[in-house]
Write a protein that holds these residues in place. Structure first.
Motif, PDB file in Angstrom:
ATOM      1  N   VAL A 147      62.571  35.709  45.946  1.00  0.00           N
ATOM      2  CA  VAL A 147      62.469  34.300  44.673  1.00  0.00           C
ATOM      3  C   VAL A 147      61.504  33.882  44.698  1.00  0.00           C
ATOM      4  CG1 VAL A 147      64.457  32.994  46.360  1.00  0.00           C
ATOM      5  CG2 VAL A 147      61.594  32.824  47.668  1.00  0.00           C
ATOM      6  N   PHE A 148      60.142  34.885  45.604  1.00  0.00           N
ATOM      7  CA  PHE A 148      58.686  34.717  44.343  1.00  0.00           C
ATOM      8  C   PHE A 148      58.502  36.144  43.949  1.00  0.00           C
ATOM      9  CE2 PHE A 148      58.243  32.536  49.135  1.00  0.00           C
ATOM     10  CZ  PHE A 148      58.297  31.649  48.865  1.00  0.00           C
ATOM     11  N   ALA A 149      59.369  36.999  43.949  1.00  0.00           N
ATOM     12  CA  ALA A 149      58.573  37.196  43.153  1.00  0.00           C
ATOM     13  C   ALA A 149      59.062  37.644  41.659  1.00  0.00           C
ATOM     14  CB  ALA A 149      59.320  39.388  43.734  1.00  0.00           C
ATOM     15  N   VAL A 150      60.603  36.789  41.373  1.00  0.00           N
ATOM     16  CA  VAL A 150      60.899  36.136  40.577  1.00  0.00           C
ATOM     17  C   VAL A 150      60.491  34.748  39.901  1.00  0.00           C
ATOM     18  CG1 VAL A 150      63.231  34.508  39.131  1.00  0.00           C
ATOM     19  CG2 VAL A 150      63.387  36.463  40.934  1.00  0.00           C
ATOM     20  N   GLY A 151      60.029  33.063  40.760  1.00  0.00           N
ATOM     21  CA  GLY A 151      59.157  32.725  40.150  1.00  0.00           C
ATOM     22  C   GLY A 151      57.846  32.860  39.542  1.00  0.00           C
ATOM     23  N   VAL A 152      57.433  33.735  40.645  1.00  0.00           N
ATOM     24  CA  VAL A 152      55.436  33.366  40.707  1.00  0.00           C
ATOM     25  C   VAL A 152      55.249  34.968  39.557  1.00  0.00           C
ATOM     26  CG1 VAL A 152      53.799  34.080  42.310  1.00  0.00           C
ATOM     27  CG2 VAL A 152      55.270  32.690  43.358  1.00  0.00           C
ATOM     28  N   ARG A 163      60.442  44.780  44.748  1.00  0.00           N
ATOM     29  CA  ARG A 163      59.143  44.106  45.510  1.00  0.00           C
ATOM     30  C   ARG A 163      58.716  44.080  46.723  1.00  0.00           C
ATOM     31  NH1 ARG A 163      53.764  43.616  45.209  1.00  0.00           N
ATOM     32  NH2 ARG A 163      52.350  41.820  44.501  1.00  0.00           N
ATOM     33  N   SER A 164      59.984  42.768  46.587  1.00  0.00           N
ATOM     34  CA  SER A 164      60.018  42.216  47.882  1.00  0.00           C
ATOM     35  C   SER A 164      60.800  43.102  49.498  1.00  0.00           C
ATOM     36  CB  SER A 164      61.903  41.403  48.002  1.00  0.00           C
ATOM     37  OG  SER A 164      61.970  41.091  49.628  1.00  0.00           O
ATOM     38  N   ALA A 225      56.456  31.575  51.859  1.00  0.00           N
ATOM     39  CA  ALA A 225      55.126  31.357  51.136  1.00  0.00           C
ATOM     40  C   ALA A 225      53.555  32.698  51.969  1.00  0.00           C
ATOM     41  CB  ALA A 225      55.480  29.895  50.781  1.00  0.00           C
ATOM     42  N   ASP A 226      53.711  31.617  52.781  1.00  0.00           N
ATOM     43  CA  ASP A 226      52.035  32.101  53.387  1.00  0.00           C
ATOM     44  C   ASP A 226      52.045  32.892  53.493  1.00  0.00           C
ATOM     45  OD1 ASP A 226      49.653  30.948  54.504  1.00  0.00           O
ATOM     46  OD2 ASP A 226      50.045  32.005  56.010  1.00  0.00           O
ATOM     47  N   ALA A 227      53.521  33.672  54.345  1.00  0.00           N
ATOM     48  CA  ALA A 227      53.712  35.640  54.660  1.00  0.00           C
ATOM     49  C   ALA A 227      53.800  35.825  52.862  1.00  0.00           C
ATOM     50  CB  ALA A 227      54.773  35.233  55.377  1.00  0.00           C
ATOM     51  N   TYR A 228      54.137  35.607  51.912  1.00  0.00           N
ATOM     52  CA  TYR A 228      53.900  36.003  50.902  1.00  0.00           C
ATOM     53  C   TYR A 228      52.442  36.456  50.496  1.00  0.00           C
ATOM     54  CZ  TYR A 228      54.377  36.310  45.927  1.00  0.00           C
ATOM     55  OH  TYR A 228      54.045  37.129  44.197  1.00  0.00           O
ATOM     56  N   ARG A 229      51.842  35.160  50.452  1.00  0.00           N
ATOM     57  CA  ARG A 229      50.101  35.327  49.803  1.00  0.00           C
ATOM     58  C   ARG A 229      49.585  36.368  51.399  1.00  0.00           C
ATOM     59  NH1 ARG A 229      48.260  31.511  46.932  1.00  0.00           N
ATOM     60  NH2 ARG A 229      45.932  32.625  47.556  1.00  0.00           N
TER      61      ARG A 229
END
Length: 255
Positions: A147-152, A163-164, A225-229
């Motif tokens: 979801v972060f790879a798509v949205g961000v 990417r994930s 989200a924090d793990a993604y960052r």
């Protein structure tokens, strides 16, 4: 980079206790309420009237109208995931605001991609759990950042999956802990409707379930989200095609 799991849990939880966390929680409560009530209404239209006591919350509309609302709510979830990823992936101090760029920039393409990527990820994970428990857990950890790879990052379906997978490499055991804890929390919440039905209060059970699921979901994705960052380079996490920082600092109206 090695994921600091404790940091993700603590700082991720702090993200919930911000204006952004509150906005996302309220939006999710609304979507979950529409989803549950429209689904219940569709079921109530198909089941005998004797089963009405176990249906729970319904909408004062016909079955076909409820079906249309159910489809619309399902599609709206894709939009919500885009907004959620962009909002939560910003630095913690920026979560005190909710700029319009989070829900206006390239929403059509991103939402469609999110919908397709979500379906693909869900099917892959379900196949993994159907075969054996561990493959499902492994795939859940590998696809946690789609979801972060798509949205961000504005990636396409295949790009988001790759990417994930890349970001999770070397940290899948720690990410698996997040997935496992989420499953435990979901299982505990899943007991709630049955308890309320035994007490003859199916509608109250729906309300309790919607509230608990929404809170759990918001906490989980704040932690992710924090793990993604942590696992993304600064130039990629908040830069590139669709930057979280840019979305947070544009001089645009706020919600």
């Amino acid at each position: 980079m090695t994921l600091q799991l404790t940091t993700a849990l603590v700082d991720g939880s702090r993200r919930v206790l911000t204006r952004t966390g509150a906005v996302l929680l309220v939006l999710l409560l609304g979507l979950q309420t529409l989803l549950v009530t429209s689904l219940n209404t569709v079921l109530a239209a198909e089941l005998p009237s004797a089963a009405a006591d176990v249906i729970g919350l319904t909408l004062p509309v016909s079955g076909p109208v409820a079906g249309a609302i159910l489809v619309g709510t399902t599609l709206s979830n894709a939009v919500y995931f885009v907004v959620l990823s962009r909002a939560l992936a910003r630095p913690l101090p920026e979560l005190a605001s909710f700029p319009a760029a989070l829900y206006t920039r390239r929403m059509g393409r991103a939402s469609l991609t999110m919908l397709v990527a979500g379906v693909v990820s869900f099917l892959a994970i379900m196949v993994g759990f159907a075969l054996l428990f561990l493959p499902g857990l492994f795939l859940s950890a590998c696809l946690l950042f789609v979801v972060f790879a798509v949205g961000v990052e504005d990636r396409g379906v295949l790009g988001a999956l790759k990417r994930s997978w890349q970001l999770s490499k070397g940290n899948r055991l720690r990410l698996g802990v997040i997935v496992f804890l989420t499953g435990v929390g979901g299982a505990l919440v899943g007991v709630v409707p049955g308890l309320f039905q035994l007490a003859g209060a199916a509608a109250a059970g729906d309300l309790a379930t919607i509230g608990l699921n929404s809170v759990l979901f918001t906490f989980v994705y704040s932690i992710v989200a924090d793990a993604y960052r942590q696992l993304t380079d600064d130039t990629t996490a908040v830069g590139g095609g669709g930057t979280a920082t840019t979305a947070g600092t544009d001089r645009t109206p706020e919600l």
